[in-house]
Design an enzyme around this catalytic site. Structure first.
Site, PDB file in Angstrom:
ATOM      1  N   LYS A  49     -17.893   8.759  15.037  1.00 35.51           N
ATOM      2  CA  LYS A  49     -15.703   8.226  14.217  1.00 35.51           C
ATOM      3  C   LYS A  49     -15.494   9.843  14.536  1.00 35.51           C
ATOM      4  CE  LYS A  49     -16.014   7.340   9.441  1.00 35.51           C
ATOM      5  NZ  LYS A  49     -15.412   8.596   9.097  1.00 35.51           N
ATOM      6  N   THR A  50     -15.866  10.772  13.932  1.00 34.63           N
ATOM      7  CA  THR A  50     -15.075  11.616  13.479  1.00 34.63           C
ATOM      8  C   THR A  50     -14.527  13.299  14.080  1.00 34.63           C
ATOM      9  OG1 THR A  50     -16.086  12.039  11.541  1.00 34.63           O
ATOM     10  CG2 THR A  50     -15.595  14.439  12.350  1.00 34.63           C
ATOM     11  N   ASP A 240      -8.280   7.466   8.826  1.00 30.98           N
ATOM     12  CA  ASP A 240      -9.815   7.015   9.258  1.00 30.98           C
ATOM     13  C   ASP A 240     -10.252   6.376   8.054  1.00 30.98           C
ATOM     14  OD1 ASP A 240     -12.241   8.099   9.585  1.00 30.98           O
ATOM     15  OD2 ASP A 240     -12.290   9.664   8.285  1.00 30.98           O
ATOM     16  N   GLU A 241     -10.686   5.852   8.143  1.00 28.94           N
ATOM     17  CA  GLU A 241     -11.985   4.637   7.297  1.00 28.94           C
ATOM     18  C   GLU A 241     -10.879   3.418   7.493  1.00 28.94           C
ATOM     19  OE1 GLU A 241     -14.722   4.835   6.401  1.00 28.94           O
ATOM     20  OE2 GLU A 241     -15.622   6.933   6.501  1.00 28.94           O
ATOM     21  N   GLN A 271     -19.028  -1.913   7.312  1.00 26.65           N
ATOM     22  CA  GLN A 271     -18.649  -1.041   5.943  1.00 26.65           C
ATOM     23  C   GLN A 271     -17.537  -1.309   4.973  1.00 26.65           C
ATOM     24  OE1 GLN A 271     -20.651   2.902   6.544  1.00 26.65           O
ATOM     25  NE2 GLN A 271     -20.589   2.462   9.046  1.00 26.65           N
ATOM     26  N   ARG A 626     -28.010   4.031   6.634  1.00 30.70           N
ATOM     27  CA  ARG A 626     -28.171   5.654   6.034  1.00 30.70           C
ATOM     28  C   ARG A 626     -29.227   6.374   6.832  1.00 30.70           C
ATOM     29  NH1 ARG A 626     -23.609   5.819   5.890  1.00 30.70           N
ATOM     30  NH2 ARG A 626     -23.685   3.743   6.793  1.00 30.70           N
TER      31      ARG A 626
END
Length: 683
Positions: A49-50, A240-241, A271, A626
């Site tokens: 996503k970044t 973002d997020e 998430q 993770r």
């Protein structure tokens, strides 16, 4: 009749050398190259996503959008720095005009320009938690509330109540009834404290972190001309997020979206794990309803995990009903083993297994820093800590104070904040209470002496603080230190102008603070090195107000974590809660204490709260995503309780959300020594 005059079209912007279709996968490219308008990008774990956001910024600039017309909102300073640095690497031009940063830092920037419209000055202080507690305690004392006969909420609890109220938009009484029902008898008194606290913050020209958001929202609501000005400025919003936004943050985004509605929000509803601090997953779920022309893009190619872990992750989250359905696809080739499901006899055996497997993995070539142990609650790591210590396996726990929250850093900051904002009662009192013999009453007396000079409300800086402060009457034992403090303040403002931040910190250390550290702290040298590091940090700033804003914003907003060891090993295993692990990754992950009551949380099971249970499942999903190479899911079958005997544990219900063929069940036994006929027996 006026003269007609036409402006020529500006020269075309020099094209970049970026081949977007080559640099991005097809899903990323679709989002990056989308037409202006509302866009929702559902970016699964490990999907890049970044990369999508940074290439979107580059794409907009290449298409002719000026950097100053782009607003990029993040949740942490770390994410902001990383994204802006990547954009700089992609874009061959100056992007310093691009507005990028956390919600709080962007709101701080807006408020510095317009705070006067809300009754503050542009030099307002930003209070951290300790500052808030100090101020609210003084408010409680002034409200004539009988806090001794009955239990009144402590300052920490009050601040949490107020924060939840602001971030969710719910009245204080509703927050108390829902989350703190045992304080219902105090509702009226708490509301009185809330109102007095708000007034006191304005009196001392200070805001807390929630105020940065709420006051910016109020500014945009009360001043339509200003709102339209920022809508025209920010032609493109990127967030973002987005799944972590709360009521206020979502409202701010809505206010800043202009008629073109060119906004791209990126996130992953799977998430969303922060409802306990006000985050509202409905913001991302309802985004297409709020903006009917929304285009939804799914990025489902995962670059982090091996297929075996990813298949388990996809299956584990399917039990949730409220979500955007997605199916992450592994970009990596298959690993050598399925995720391990490991039942152990008791917590001690669980700790033994984790520690032994860590040593084996290290011998196989996996570095310790590439391994992490994740848990639902911090206390669940106790046996693990003991066993790792016994085996001399270095580890770090991602908890404890951050650099800018440490007492000695905050002490130095108090000097700086007072000279910048001379209404700052909290900073003044913290500063003078460093002197010998000065307590709360003495600090209040000195503060009133300062107020009587009238300099706390003057716009210009005094030529010398010592001329104003030396006539005050501190305790006799503090007189020499008081004089040193006065002369130190003189060095911070010279000829009416603030010195550079690094020089100001140096003056404080060498003048008033060094002797204090020697007498107050047993690790004086280390703390002095911290302040010297603060000096180095200050070298990057010319403006003291910008420097102070960054100190405050970096202290508690980020959620970024630091180890609890004073000297962490270069190579060490990480122990962390799952909430703190979000956004991070390791080659090997151990998720421990997977039993009902531990994970998911027992209170959620007892309350039969379906929404909360789905968030617990999302937390489990975050934990397993993770892992890059290997995943171990462990639980003890018995939990010894001294007052109840051995408690039989029920495996976590989340382990029933996937078929057993997706994991390999390990049967762990205890080794017993064997002796030959000629060996000495152990008795």
């Amino acid at each position: 009749m006026g003269r007609s005059y036409n402006l020529d079209s500006p020269p075309p912007r020099r094209a970049f050398s970026l081949d977007y279709e080559k640099e991005l996968n097809s899903e990323q490219y679709a989002a990056v190259s989308s037409e202006p308008g509302p866009a929702l990008v559902i970016a699964g774990a490990g999907s890049g996503k970044t990369r999508t956001l940074t290439y979107r910024v580059a794409y907009l600039i290449e298409k002719g959008v000026e950097p100053k017309n782009i607003l990029l909102l993040t949740f942490t300073n770390k994410a902001s720095r990383e994204m802006l640095e990547r954009v700089r690497e992609l874009v061959p031009m100056d992007i310093s005009d691009l507005w990028g940063g956390t919600f709080h830092s962007v709101c701080n920037r807006i408020l510095r320009r317009h705070a006067d419209e809300l009754g503050f000055t542009s030099s307002f202080s930003i209070m951290d938690r300790d500052d808030q507690k100090s101020l609210i305690n003084s408010v409680i004392a002034s409200c004539d509330i009988d806090t001794k006969s009955k239990r009144f909420p402590k300052s920490d609890v009050l601040l949490t109540i107020f924060s939840l109220s602001q971030n969710t938009g719910a009245p204080v009484e509703d927050v108390i009834k829902t989350d703190y029902p045992y304080f219902e008898e105090w509702i009226e008194e708490v509301k009185e404290v809330e109102q007095s606290y708000a007034k006191k913050k304005m009196d001392v020209n200070s805001m807390d972190f929630d105020d940065l958001l709420r006051n910016t929202l109020k500014l945009l609501d009360d001043n339509m001309d200003l709102r339209i000005r920022y809508q025209r400025k920010f032609q493109h919003l990127l967030v973002d997020e987005f799944q972590d936004t709360n009521y206020v943050q979502s409202s701010l985004i809505h206010r800043l979206i202009g008629e073109k509605q060119s906004v791209m929000v990126v996130g992953d509803d799977a998430q969303s794990i922060y409802s306990w601090r006000g985050a509202d997953m409905d913001n991302i779920l309802s985004f297409p309803d709020r903006y009917p022309s929304t285009k939804v893009y799914r990025i489902e190619s995962n670059y982090r995990s091996v297929p075996e872990i990813l298949e388990l992750s996809n299956t584990a989250i399917k039990a949730n009903t409220r979500q955007f359905k997605k199916d992450l696809k592994a970009h990596r080739e298959g690993g050598s083993a399925l995720p391990a499901l490991v039942a152990l006899d008791d917590p001690g055996m669980q700790a033994n297994f984790v520690a032994q497997r860590i040593l084996e993995l290290r011998d196989e070539g996996v570095e310790l820093e590439e391994m992490a142990i994740l848990y639902r609650a911090h206390h669940q790591s106790l046996e693990i800590q003991m066993e790792l210590t016994r085996r001399d396996i270095p580890f770090q726990i991602t908890s404890g104070l951050r650099f800018f929250e440490q007492a000695h850093i905050k002490d130095v900051s108090a000097f700086l904040r007072f000279v910048v904002n001379r209404k700052d009662e909290v900073s003044f009192k913290r500063m003078v209470m460093l002197l010998p013999g000065v307590g709360g009453a003495g600090a209040e007396k000195l503060w009133q002496s300062w107020v009587s000079t009238g300099w706390h409300i003057k716009e210009e800086n005094p030529q010398k603080f010592s001329d104003l402060l030396l006539p005050f009457s501190p305790p006799k034992k503090a007189r020499a230190s008081w004089e040193q403090l006065c002369y130190t303040l003189d060095e911070l403002v010279q000829s009416g102008e603030f010195a550079r931040p690094s020089s100001m910190v140096y003056s404080i250390l060498e003048g008033a603070y060094d002797d204090y550290m020697k007498s107050a702290f047993d690790n004086y040298e280390q703390r002095k090195q911290d302040i010297q590091q603060l000096m180095d940090y200050g070298e990057g700033f010319d403006d003291i107000m910008e420097f102070l804003a960054q100190l405050s914003l970096m202290s508690t907003v980020d959620g970024e974590v630091s180890g609890n060891k004073e000297q962490p090993d270069d190579e060490s295993v990480t122990l962390t809660s799952i909430h703190q692990a979000k956004g991070l990754e390791w080659k090997v992950i151990f998720v421990i204490w997977l039993t009902d009551g531990m994970f998911p949380n027992g209170r959620i099971i007892d309350n039969d709260d379906q929404d909360a249970m789905e968030e617990e499942r999302r937390l489990f999903y975050v934990a397993i995503t993770r892992a890059k190479d290997e995943l171990y899911l462990t639980y003890p079958m018995i939990n010894p309780k001294s007052y109840r005997g051995d408690l039989i544990q029920t495996p976590s219900r989340f382990l029933d959300d996937f078929p057993r063929e997706l994991v390999e069940e390990w049967n762990v036994g205890r080794s017993t020594p064997s002796w030959g006929e000629d060996d000495d027996l152990p008795f």
